[in-house]
Design an enzyme around this catalytic site. Structure first.
Site, mmCIF file in Angstrom:
data_model
loop_
_atom_site.group_PDB
_atom_site.id
_atom_site.type_symbol
_atom_site.label_atom_id
_atom_site.label_comp_id
_atom_site.label_asym_id
_atom_site.label_seq_id
_atom_site.Cartn_x
_atom_site.Cartn_y
_atom_site.Cartn_z
ATOM 1 N N ARG A 103 0.828 -1.210 0.000
ATOM 2 C CA ARG A 103 0.000 0.000 0.000
ATOM 3 C C ARG A 103 0.858 1.255 0.000
ATOM 4 O O ARG A 103 0.522 2.251 -0.630
ATOM 5 C CB ARG A 103 -0.926 -0.012 1.217
ATOM 6 C CG ARG A 103 -2.206 -0.827 1.102
ATOM 7 C CD ARG A 103 -1.993 -2.268 0.704
ATOM 8 N NE ARG A 103 -3.216 -3.052 0.743
ATOM 9 C CZ ARG A 103 -3.545 -3.860 1.746
ATOM 10 N NH1 ARG A 103 -2.749 -3.977 2.802
ATOM 11 N NH2 ARG A 103 -4.656 -4.563 1.686
ATOM 12 N N ASP A 132 -0.013 -7.178 -2.759
ATOM 13 C CA ASP A 132 -1.422 -7.046 -2.393
ATOM 14 C C ASP A 132 -2.141 -6.435 -3.591
ATOM 15 O O ASP A 132 -1.559 -6.309 -4.681
ATOM 16 C CB ASP A 132 -1.589 -6.179 -1.131
ATOM 17 C CG ASP A 132 -2.704 -6.685 -0.233
ATOM 18 O OD1 ASP A 132 -3.870 -6.670 -0.685
ATOM 19 O OD2 ASP A 132 -2.421 -7.106 0.893
ATOM 20 N N HIS A 196 -6.441 -10.958 -2.769
ATOM 21 C CA HIS A 196 -5.654 -9.718 -2.788
ATOM 22 C C HIS A 196 -4.716 -9.727 -3.994
ATOM 23 O O HIS A 196 -3.522 -9.432 -3.880
ATOM 24 C CB HIS A 196 -4.870 -9.557 -1.482
ATOM 25 C CG HIS A 196 -5.749 -9.200 -0.313
ATOM 26 N ND1 HIS A 196 -6.377 -7.988 -0.197
ATOM 27 C CD2 HIS A 196 -6.112 -9.912 0.783
ATOM 28 C CE1 HIS A 196 -7.090 -7.953 0.923
ATOM 29 N NE2 HIS A 196 -6.950 -9.122 1.526
ATOM 30 N N ASP A 259 -5.830 -14.791 3.105
ATOM 31 C CA ASP A 259 -6.906 -14.102 3.815
ATOM 32 C C ASP A 259 -7.892 -13.458 2.855
ATOM 33 O O ASP A 259 -7.571 -13.148 1.708
ATOM 34 C CB ASP A 259 -6.321 -13.032 4.741
ATOM 35 C CG ASP A 259 -5.553 -11.966 3.966
ATOM 36 O OD1 ASP A 259 -4.703 -12.347 3.141
ATOM 37 O OD2 ASP A 259 -5.800 -10.761 4.181
ATOM 38 N N GLU A 260 -9.104 -13.262 3.340
ATOM 39 C CA GLU A 260 -10.129 -12.435 2.690
ATOM 40 C C GLU A 260 -10.345 -12.787 1.220
ATOM 41 O O GLU A 260 -10.401 -11.915 0.353
ATOM 42 C CB GLU A 260 -9.768 -10.954 2.853
ATOM 43 C CG GLU A 260 -9.697 -10.537 4.326
ATOM 44 C CD GLU A 260 -9.313 -9.084 4.539
ATOM 45 O OE1 GLU A 260 -9.773 -8.490 5.530
ATOM 46 O OE2 GLU A 260 -8.531 -8.538 3.723
ATOM 47 N N GLU A 410 -2.520 1.333 4.462
ATOM 48 C CA GLU A 410 -3.502 2.030 3.631
ATOM 49 C C GLU A 410 -3.528 3.534 3.894
ATOM 50 O O GLU A 410 -3.654 4.342 2.971
ATOM 51 C CB GLU A 410 -4.911 1.461 3.875
ATOM 52 C CG GLU A 410 -5.122 0.081 3.306
ATOM 53 C CD GLU A 410 -4.940 -0.997 4.365
ATOM 54 O OE1 GLU A 410 -4.244 -0.715 5.369
ATOM 55 O OE2 GLU A 410 -5.484 -2.102 4.203
#
Length: 469
Positions: A103, A132, A196, A259-260, A410
């Protein structure tokens, strides 16, 4: 003992009589002993200071404790210290910090200075988050577009340049790894798979379920476009990426994210549904555990052990994760508790216990950082973090490697803001991971921190100075 305001707090400090006093900075006698692991002794006598250790890691830790004392007690050309014998060793073997460089692209000099400061607190793992949705940060020669396209995103603020980003060159990565190694810090790379993945898909659209168009994201969040589970070419990519990581990073660990991952695209993708049928699976989410197991095996073939975020435990009944795979628990301590019961090594980094350093110190509009539903991370919460939970049996607890603090970037768009978010919360986490559980005392930590802040100032480290709780 307050005069020796050491962080993290040593296991034992025995005060002697008198003081050591020296004009100028003294050399320290180093003595090899049978102390194992990262243990050391620091002996301060009237006429000498000695660091004893049985390993380079132990010697380094002893020297860093001595370094702390010189930073706070060397004044006007004189060092004066109370005579004492310090005996010390860590509670946990994994004492880590994660920096998100996808980020925000932090410079190599900043990263090196940060590693140096963290090592003074006996932090021994630098988890380098390199990919990411918002950027890919190293070159893979067989996939050059990852660097050419995936490393840059469009800028929508008032910055003059239309694109932002970059990669760390092979020489820069080796420089960071070597610098860290000299400071008893192991660099653990992370490549986030299969989610991601916007930076990957923007570079190679054929690896997604829809074929695009995709872009390197300039927003933060969770995005539904992930690597296509029905396209075996994603493993060709992983193979070359892992070869690159194996050549650049000596660490035995590689973090593969996990993740996610949203399953929307997989639910609608004919190739993914065909793969689901071929594997005899009933739930789309089981495709992720299939992918994870393949990635773990690929890394094992390269002599590496995989680490994944706690989502990798989900939908894994059909494709059970290898016991050696490490689970990093971030959504709370439940994932780590479950993983240890299943026989997995565990690293605790729960966002609910002060380990997410992108969270605000205080819930006020003036503080930088994030606050999800009022969830913040004051220093005392970081200090109270304990990788071993009350729900764990003695056998479960033996599988806890340790823990770490994570800085997601972020909103952290400058190194000095990053330092403000990291310190002194990483000082607190360092003590939670190093010092004996029974010695934890937030009031005592607060007193020692008053002295320790001067050390951080002398190192040029920006730090949060508000209330600890």
């Amino acid at each position: 003992m307050e005069h020796l305001s050491i962080i993290p707090k040593p296991v034992s400090i025995k005060r002697g009589e008198g003081f050591f006093q020296s004009e100028g900075m003294p050399s320290v006698t180093r003595k090899e002993t049978d102390l194992g692991g990262e243990a050391y002794k620091l002996i301060i006598e009237k006429d000498r200071i000695t660091v004893e250790a049985g390993t380079p890691a132990g010697m380094y830790n002893g020297m860093q404790t001595f370094r702390q004392l010189t930073l706070s007690d060397y004044c006007d050309g004189t060092l004066k210290l109370p005579c004492a014998e310090i005996s010390d060793y860590p509670r946990f073997s994994w004492r880590g910090f994660m920096l998100d460089c996808s980020r925000y692209f932090y410079s190599v000099p900043f990263i090196k200075n940060l590693i140096d400061a963290l090592s003074m607190h006996h932090i021994n793992r630098f988890h380098w988050h390199l990919t990411d949705d918002q950027g890919w940060r190293f070159n893979v020669k067989e996939y050059p577009l990852l660097a050419e396209i995936g490393s840059r995103r469009q800028v929508r603020n008032l910055m003059r340049q239309p694109y932002y980003g970059g990669i760390y060159t092979e020489s820069e990565i080796r420089e960071v790894v070597g610098f860290a190694s000299e400071r008893n810090v192991e660099v653990v790379p992370e490549v986030d798979l299969p989610g991601h993945a916007s930076a990957i898909l923007a570079s190679y659209p054929g690896l997604g379920c829809t074929g695009g168009p995709y872009r390197v994201e300039d927003r933060y969040g969770i995005f539904e476009d992930v690597l296509c589970a029905g396209n075996d070419q994603i493993f060709d990519l992983a193979e070359k990426v892992f070869n690159t990581l194996a050549a650049l990073f000596p660490s035995k660990w590689v973090h593969i994210g996990g993740d996610e991952v949203w399953y929307n695209r997989w639910d609608a993708c004919p190739k993914c549904q065909k793969k689901l049928s071929e594997l005899g699976l009933n739930k789309t989410g089981e495709l992720q555990s299939w992918i994870t197991c393949k990635l773990v095996q690929m890394l094992a073939e390269r002599g590496k052990t995989a680490i994944g975020w706690d989502e990798i435990l989900e939908d894994s009944d059909k494709f059970k994760l290898p016991k050696e795979m490490v689970v990093m628990s971030w959504r709370g301590d439940e994932g780590g508790t479950k993983a240890s019961r299943l026989g997995h090594p565990v690293i605790m980094a729960p966002c609910t216990y002060g380990c997410y350093l992108d969270y605000k110190h205080l819930n006020t509009p003036e503080e930088p950082g994030q606050s999800f539903g009022g969830l913040i991370a004051p220093v005392y919460k970081s200090y109270s973090m304990d990788p071993v939970t009350s729900k764990m049996s003695e056998e479960d607890a033996k599988l806890i490697l340790g823990g770490q603090g994570n800085l997601w970037a972020e909103l952290i768009y400058a190194g000095k803001i990053a330092e403000y978010m990291i310190f002194p919360r990483m000082c607190a986490i360092a003590e939670a991971l190093w010092s004996p559980r029974e010695s934890k005392d937030i009031d005592d930590f607060s007193r020692r921190l008053t002295v320790h802040r001067k050390r951080l100032d002398d190192l040029g480290i920006n730090q949060y100075r508000g209330p600890l709780q």
